[in-house]
Scaffold this motif. Structure first.
Motif, PDB file in Angstrom:
ATOM      1  N   PRO A   1     -26.427 130.211   0.131  1.00  0.00           N
ATOM      2  CA  PRO A   1     -26.308 130.264  -1.328  1.00  0.00           C
ATOM      3  C   PRO A   1     -24.864 130.398  -1.814  1.00  0.00           C
ATOM      4  O   PRO A   1     -24.591 130.227  -2.987  1.00  0.00           O
ATOM      5  CB  PRO A   1     -27.106 131.517  -1.676  1.00  0.00           C
TER       6      PRO A   1
ATOM      7  N   THR B   1     -22.409 132.446  -6.533  1.00  0.00           N
ATOM      8  CA  THR B   1     -23.432 131.895  -5.652  1.00  0.00           C
ATOM      9  C   THR B   1     -24.567 131.317  -6.487  1.00  0.00           C
ATOM     10  O   THR B   1     -24.699 131.609  -7.683  1.00  0.00           O
ATOM     11  CB  THR B   1     -24.010 132.982  -4.720  1.00  0.00           C
TER      12      THR B   1
ATOM     13  N   GLY C   1     -25.082 129.423   4.750  1.00  0.00           N
ATOM     14  CA  GLY C   1     -25.530 130.814   4.755  1.00  0.00           C
ATOM     15  C   GLY C   1     -24.423 131.825   4.960  1.00  0.00           C
ATOM     16  O   GLY C   1     -24.669 133.032   4.935  1.00  0.00           O
TER      17      GLY C   1
ATOM     18  N   ALA D   1     -21.433 134.829   1.694  1.00  0.00           N
ATOM     19  CA  ALA D   1     -22.076 134.791   0.383  1.00  0.00           C
ATOM     20  C   ALA D   1     -22.099 136.205  -0.213  1.00  0.00           C
ATOM     21  O   ALA D   1     -23.063 136.957  -0.011  1.00  0.00           O
ATOM     22  CB  ALA D   1     -23.495 134.236   0.497  1.00  0.00           C
TER      23      ALA D   1
ATOM     24  N   LYS E   1     -22.687 139.292  -2.652  1.00  0.00           N
ATOM     25  CA  LYS E   1     -23.887 139.538  -3.475  1.00  0.00           C
ATOM     26  C   LYS E   1     -23.557 140.161  -4.826  1.00  0.00           C
ATOM     27  O   LYS E   1     -24.455 140.637  -5.525  1.00  0.00           O
ATOM     28  CB  LYS E   1     -24.840 140.457  -2.699  1.00  0.00           C
TER      29      LYS E   1
ATOM     30  N   TRP F   1     -25.498 138.768  -7.714  1.00  0.00           N
ATOM     31  CA  TRP F   1     -26.909 139.135  -7.625  1.00  0.00           C
ATOM     32  C   TRP F   1     -27.118 140.593  -8.003  1.00  0.00           C
ATOM     33  O   TRP F   1     -28.131 140.947  -8.617  1.00  0.00           O
ATOM     34  CB  TRP F   1     -27.432 138.883  -6.206  1.00  0.00           C
TER      35      TRP F   1
ATOM     36  N   CYS G   1     -32.064 138.696 -10.729  1.00  0.00           N
ATOM     37  CA  CYS G   1     -32.119 138.969  -9.290  1.00  0.00           C
ATOM     38  C   CYS G   1     -32.709 140.343  -9.001  1.00  0.00           C
ATOM     39  O   CYS G   1     -33.491 140.509  -8.053  1.00  0.00           O
ATOM     40  CB  CYS G   1     -30.727 138.855  -8.678  1.00  0.00           C
TER      41      CYS G   1
ATOM     42  N   GLU H   1     -30.168 143.053  -1.580  1.00  0.00           N
ATOM     43  CA  GLU H   1     -29.549 141.745  -1.830  1.00  0.00           C
ATOM     44  C   GLU H   1     -29.410 140.938  -0.538  1.00  0.00           C
ATOM     45  O   GLU H   1     -29.547 139.714  -0.544  1.00  0.00           O
ATOM     46  CB  GLU H   1     -28.181 141.916  -2.490  1.00  0.00           C
ATOM     47  N   ASP H   2     -29.143 141.633   0.588  1.00  0.00           N
ATOM     48  CA  ASP H   2     -29.160 140.944   1.882  1.00  0.00           C
ATOM     49  C   ASP H   2     -30.545 140.359   2.145  1.00  0.00           C
ATOM     50  O   ASP H   2     -30.684 139.220   2.627  1.00  0.00           O
ATOM     51  CB  ASP H   2     -28.799 141.904   3.014  1.00  0.00           C
TER      52      ASP H   2
ATOM     53  N   GLN I   1     -31.106 137.259   0.225  1.00  0.00           N
ATOM     54  CA  GLN I   1     -30.566 136.056   0.872  1.00  0.00           C
ATOM     55  C   GLN I   1     -31.519 135.566   1.962  1.00  0.00           C
ATOM     56  O   GLN I   1     -31.718 134.363   2.126  1.00  0.00           O
ATOM     57  CB  GLN I   1     -29.188 136.305   1.472  1.00  0.00           C
ATOM     58  N   SER I   2     -32.116 136.508   2.704  1.00  0.00           N
ATOM     59  CA  SER I   2     -33.088 136.107   3.717  1.00  0.00           C
ATOM     60  C   SER I   2     -34.272 135.382   3.061  1.00  0.00           C
ATOM     61  O   SER I   2     -34.742 134.349   3.572  1.00  0.00           O
ATOM     62  CB  SER I   2     -33.581 137.333   4.488  1.00  0.00           C
TER      63      SER I   2
ATOM     64  N   PHE J   1     -34.118 133.719   0.309  1.00  0.00           N
ATOM     65  CA  PHE J   1     -33.553 132.438  -0.128  1.00  0.00           C
ATOM     66  C   PHE J   1     -33.587 131.434   1.034  1.00  0.00           C
ATOM     67  O   PHE J   1     -34.103 130.307   0.893  1.00  0.00           O
ATOM     68  CB  PHE J   1     -32.112 132.673  -0.591  1.00  0.00           C
TER      69      PHE J   1
END
Length: 774
Positions: free
Chosen positions: A269, A302, A333, A336, A338, A341, A347, A365-366, A369-370, A372
């Motif tokens: 992202p 992002t 990936g 990125a 956060k 977010w 978010c 937030e990690d 991303q997972s 995402f």
């Protein structure tokens, strides 16, 4: 020293490398990468117009390749026929027969006085032909003499890759094909094409034309290393460019004809500023004035994980997958942040909806991303493909079927393999970031930094010993990455790629037991570099073989050198002046006497036939009796230090500056100093105790420059701005105390300083100031 000859070949637009002759006496007969098994035999085969080519299929890509090569570059117009009699004399047989036991991409090459047989399937047959071409002399007339040999060969890893970043700087289709040609010649099979980033979107997407009308264009580019100037300066020169879908189809076919798969990368992202500049509604702040980035680094903008974004990415990936047949689709990936977010109400609401919470291992937030990446993966899987991404995709939980590219060291790859995920190893710590320097920064073109020598990438082993045998099976390959922030031209891209790509090929292909850096660098590589030199490639010229930067003690200076490029000339001086074409050319070993209490400095340079130059190496030979001990009584441990602030270029500038602090140091660790002084210099002084008369070795590993003296005699010269480099020297010392002086400066953010002592009969050990006295 025997001569080798070279020939450029563009058969069906491709490049094949002829580098050896039948007289090559090396264990690998000049072949790169080194084969699994090579057995020399007596005699030779004569390839001529009377030779017949027989194949299982005359339409096979590899068969067409060889026939076109012989016709275009050897004036041997031999039309392949169908193989109906494998005992036909004076024949070149290309077949898949008898290869069921060979590993994938393997081949057998057998040359007898009566026949050449290359047995292999698909890419294996092509790689056998590449090896045959390397065995062909380029100086023949109507006939080609080939040495008799039996070779059985196959790759260590199935994935053997090189990445090219075309976002930071754009490269033409012609150059991309040239890049692919080099890969094919050295049996590399995956071209990772980095197509989108903050600084430019380089692939045409029909449904979203603004990605190229806006996203492929930036107004200007930051000048030099963006860390060095405040405020930043820019070149005021627009940069643009993208590949049409027709051009991409052309490149894909070109690569497929050479058995190379292309892995496209569409970043997400993060690294998405170029896309957000074109379609700001995909960001978490739709009214923010996004623009195609003009600088390098990690940016906080992002994609917003909204349905609109996923719809956009699915449309983009649909067009990408319609173009690229690759099993792997790279989704980036990496890097990125956060921040957006964390600030985004959307978010945070999505995190709550998905039940994502902070825990000891990762933030919500990690985990977002997972989510995402996993959502994108499900879409890619639905199209029969698999995602591959940088090791950050591990954060927050790894996608079920993802393959990991481990770039931040090996930890990510190890973790992924332990979770039974496939891994491509590509750590910068292993020398695989070939945008890093190949020498001291002051002696190299502007680059991102680091220090990745040819020997470093060659010595890398992609399979960590910490993994079990079953886990090691998940290490499917290895890749080198050419990021292009500081590579604006095709010539510079070649310079950074070569010859490190050749070392990579041996890491990826050859079994560990067959790897030998001395044979690679001193015996085989010089001929390949000469081929590159003759045919207009840019490349890093290694220093003369036998030359090194060091300080030694003795009564004679022995000059025994070999050019690092076949056909090049080594020039040298012994009068401390920089060597050039007007100086002494090295022809035979020489010995110079060094009178008592004097020294001689041997400086060498390699100059190739095309005028390319190596860096200058310097060897000091001092003729001094063992240095006598000095009168010293105290036993107070630690070294005195003087601290200087300022941006220094070398250690000699320190003595002209004013010290801002002084004290006693118990360690060479400068992290506290760096925290408060981004640019500084320091001089350590004191005494070292020697327990017996002997010759002692000293070395420094430093980033940036360092210089070490014993009793005011220079022993280590590791000066100048550079990344972590170790250099050493030796000095004869009598038992007792000796004055110790170490000068060091640092202008970066890393700052490495280590000092080593080698005591005769013992391994090298790190020296600590608390073992010294003041």
């Amino acid at each position: 020293m025997y001569k080798k000859f070279f020939l450029l070949f563009f058969a069906i637009g491709s490049l094949s490398i002829t580098i050896t002759n039948a007289q090559d006496s090396g264990p690998n007969m000049g072949i790169i990468p080194a084969p699994v098994s090579l057995k020399k035999a007596s005699g030779s085969f004569t390839l001529s117009r009377q030779t017949v080519i027989l194949a299982d299929s005359t339409n096979n890509k590899a068969v067409v390749f060889l026939a076109d090569y012989l016709r275009s570059k050897k004036m041997l117009n031999i039309k392949p026929g169908i193989d109906s009699n494998k005992n036909t004399p004076n024949s070149l047989i290309l077949t898949s027969a008898g290869t069921d036991s060979l590993p994938a991409e393997g081949y057998r090459l057998t040359i007898t006085p009566q026949q050449i047989t290359i047995a292999g399937k698909g890419a294996g047959l092509f790689y056998g032909i590449q090896t045959l071409i390397q065995l062909m002399p380029a100086d023949g007339g109507a006939t080609i003499q080939l040495p008799c040999v039996q070779i059985t060969d196959y790759p260590r890893f199935g994935y053997r890759g090189v990445m090219l970043d075309v976002c930071r700087h754009f490269f033409s289709v012609e150059f991309v094909k040239k890049y692919i040609d080099l890969m094919a010649a050295y049996k590399l099979n995956n071209f990772h094409w980095h197509l989108t980033d903050d600084q430019g979107w380089r692939i045409e997407i029909k449904k979203y034309p603004k990605l190229t009308t806006i996203g492929s264009q930036r107004a200007q580019t930051v000048i030099g290393n963006y860390h060095d100037r405040t405020p930043q300066q820019f070149d005021n020169t627009p940069v643009g460019g993208f590949y049409t879908q027709d051009q991409i189809r052309d490149v894909i076919k070109y690569a497929a004809d050479r058995y190379i798969n292309i892995v496209p990368e569409i970043e997400m992202p993060g690294h998405s500023e170029a896309a957000l500049a074109a379609y700001p509604e995909l960001g978490c702040e739709p009214t923010f004035p996004y623009k195609v980035s003009e600088t390098w680094g990690v940016f906080h903008d992002t994609y917003c994980p909204s349905d609109k974004t996923f719809s956009f990415l699915e449309d983009v990936l649909t067009e990408v997958m319609e173009l690229f047949p690759s099993k792997y689709i790279h989704v980036g990936g990496d890097e990125a942040p956060k921040d957006a977010w964390k600030k985004s109400a959307f978010c945070q609401k999505l995190c709550k909806k998905l039940g994502l919470k902070d825990d000891r291992n990762s933030t919500k937030e990690d985990k977002l991303q997972s989510y995402f990446i996993q959502r994108v993966e499900k879409f890619v899987n639905s199209k029969g493909r698999s995602i591959i991404g940088w090791d950050e995709i591990l954060e927050g939980g790894l996608s079920p079927n993802a393959t990991v590219m481990s770039w931040r060291g090996e930890a990510g790859g190890i973790a992924a393999a332990q979770q039974n995920h496939d891994v491509v190893m590509t750590p910068g710590s292993g020398g695989l970031y070939i945008d890093h320097s190949q020498g001291k920064l002051s002696e190299e073109p502007l680059n991102i930094g680091g220090y990745d020598l040819l020997s470093k990438i060659y010595s890398y082993n992609p399979t960590p010993a910490i993994l079990t045998p079953d886990q090691q099976k998940h290490i499917v390959g290895v890749q080198a990455n050419l990021w292009t922030e500081y590579i604006p031209t095709e010539n510079k891209a070649e310079y950074m790629l070569l010859p490190r790509m050749l070392a990579l090929s041996e890491v990826a292909w050859s079994p560990l037991a067959n790897k030998n850096y001395t044979d690679f660098a001193n015996n085989r590589l010089p001929s390949h570099l000469a081929w590159l030199d003759k045919n207009g490639f840019d490349y890093h010229v290694p220093q003369a073989i036998g030359a090194q930067d060091t300080i030694i003690f003795g009564s004679q200076l022995n000059v025994n050198l070999k050019p690092s490029v076949t056909g090049a000339t080594v020039y040298y001086t012994i009068d401390s002046y920089t060597p050039r074409e007007a100086d002494i050319p090295y022809t035979i070993p020489m010995t110079y006497n060094v009178p008592q209490d004097q020294y001689r400095e041997l400086e060498t340079i390699v100059i190739t036939p095309s005028g390319k130059r190596s860096r200058v190496t310097s060897t000091f030979v001092y003729n001094k009796s063992p240095l006598p001990a000095v009168n010293y009584q105290s036993t107070a441990s630690g070294l005195k230090y003087l601290l200087y602030t300022g941006a220094f270029n070398n250690t000699s500038e320190l003595t002209a500056a004013a010290a801002v602090d002084t004290g006693i140091a118990k360690s060479f660790n400068t992290s506290i100093i760096r925290k408060n002084n981004p640019a500084f210099g320091i001089i350590y002084s004191g005494f070292i105790r020697i327990d017996s008369d002997n010759v002692y070795g000293f070395s420094t590993l430093s980033d940036d420059g360092s210089e070490l003296s014993i009793d005011d005699i220079p022993v280590v010269k590791n000066d100048g701005k550079h990344s972590s480099i170790e250099q050493g020297g030796s000095v004869p010392l009598q038992k007792g105390y000796h004055r110790f002086t170490l000068k060091y400066f640092n202008v970066g953010t890393t700052g490495t300083l280590r000092v080593y002592l080698t005591i005769p009969g013992k391994p090298k050990g790190e020296l600590s100031p608390d073992e010294m006295y003041n």
